[in-house]
Scaffold this motif. Structure first.
Motif, short mmCIF file in Angstrom:
data_model
loop_
_atom_site.label_atom_id
_atom_site.label_comp_id
_atom_site.label_asym_id
_atom_site.label_seq_id
_atom_site.Cartn_x
_atom_site.Cartn_y
_atom_site.Cartn_z
N ASP A 8 0.83 -1.22 0.00
CA ASP A 8 0.00 0.00 0.00
C ASP A 8 0.85 1.26 0.00
O ASP A 8 0.34 2.36 0.04
CB ASP A 8 -1.03 -0.01 1.15
N ASP A 9 2.18 1.09 -0.04
CA ASP A 9 3.08 2.25 -0.01
C ASP A 9 3.52 2.67 -1.41
O ASP A 9 4.27 3.63 -1.56
CB ASP A 9 4.33 1.92 0.83
N GLN A 38 1.36 6.25 -2.89
CA GLN A 38 1.09 5.91 -1.49
C GLN A 38 -0.43 5.78 -1.23
O GLN A 38 -1.19 6.69 -1.49
CB GLN A 38 1.69 7.03 -0.62
N SER A 40 -1.66 4.15 1.89
CA SER A 40 -1.77 3.56 3.23
C SER A 40 -3.09 3.92 3.89
O SER A 40 -3.66 4.98 3.63
CB SER A 40 -0.62 4.04 4.12
N ASN A 98 5.51 -3.31 4.52
CA ASN A 98 5.00 -2.00 4.88
C ASN A 98 6.01 -1.27 5.78
O ASN A 98 6.68 -1.89 6.60
CB ASN A 98 3.67 -2.17 5.63
N THR A 112 -2.18 -2.71 3.56
CA THR A 112 -1.26 -3.85 3.40
C THR A 112 -1.97 -5.16 3.73
O THR A 112 -1.92 -6.13 2.96
CB THR A 112 -0.05 -3.69 4.36
MN MN Z 1 1.61 1.58 4.22
#
Ligand code: MN
Length: 255
Positions: A8-9, A38, A40, A98, A112
């Protein structure tokens, strides 16, 4: 193994690359399908009202045995695109590494963990990997531990719809202090909502907070990571409260 990776980054984040390269060094082929930027804390959001695009990243052509795609979608969109379109025969889906922890009830917010869960829902064994502390740490131990664990999870005796949540300290592999199989601990934050005043005199709010770990129970991911160990939590997707369901604590409201 044919390993599908997401995070998720974002596709260029060093965490996903540390693990991808560790997997390739052990003889595996890696396909990355990750968000273009990004994403998150978007949890399990999926995109239903705009087109999803897949972009191949030829700038990574020199990376042996790593194919790279990004998407304009969420981490869960990327897991779907990966499992259903790019690499349908994936042996495992790995989400991460992550940059910060995904412990206890924080896993509910995590992009994540959600991406790994999406893989599990689609019938692929899945693992989420996170650093147990924030900061510019060393991905060495997390990469090496989770590459080894991924090989163990590629086991025909293990059901496919499984999700493993790994949190490892941000240190080199030679700093390894062992691992624990844990359960999710409890999330406690102080000062979650900060209220401030903008230059025009109107209030605005910022969601933040200081994590206070609940370390009472040795059995939890919080306690294992606080002791400098790697935490491995097998997670369920069934949120049913079975204890309450079986306790017959309500009567028929219509009678
Ligand atoms: Mn993240």
């Amino acid at each position: 193994m044919n390993i599908l990776m997401t995070n998720d980054d974002g596709v260029h984040d060093p965490g996903i690359w540390a693990l991808a390269r560790a997997l390739v060094a052990r003889g595996h082929a890696v396909t990355i399908v990750a968000p273009e930027s990004q994403r998150s804390a978007v949890s399990h959001a999926i995109t239903l009202h705009k087109p999803l695009r897949l972009t191949p990243h030829f700038e990574y052509e020199s990376e042996k045995n790593i194919s790279v795609y990004s998407s304009n979608g969420t981490p869960s969109d990327c897991a779907m695109l990966g499992v259903l379109e790019v690499l349908p025969g994936a042996d495992i889906l790995i989400s991460g590494i992550n940059g910060g922890p995904n412990l206890g009830e924080d896993t509910i917010y995590s992009g994540t963990v959600a991406a790994a869960m999406e893989g599990a829902l689609l019938g692929v064994r899945a693992m989420a990997v996170s650093m147990s502390e924030y900061g510019m740490g060393d991905y060495g131990l997390a990469a090496s531990f989770s590459a080894g664990l991924a090989e163990q999870l590629n086991n025909p005796e293990l059901p496919k719809r499984t999700l493993w949540n790994v949190n490892a300290p941000p240190v080199a592999a030679d700093q390894y202090k062992g691992f624990r199989i844990t359960r999710l601990g409890t999330r406690k934050y102080t000062d979650i909502l900060q209220k401030r005043i903008d230059p025009r005199g109107r209030p605005y709010y910022w969601i933040t907070g200081q994590l206070v770990r609940d370390l009472d129970d040795e059995d939890t991911d919080n306690a294992a990571t606080a002791a400098g160990m790697v935490s491995v939590t097998p997670m369920l997707m069934d949120l049913t409260n079975h204890e309450l369901k079986n306790s017959l604590c309500i009567t028929d409201p219509m009678s």
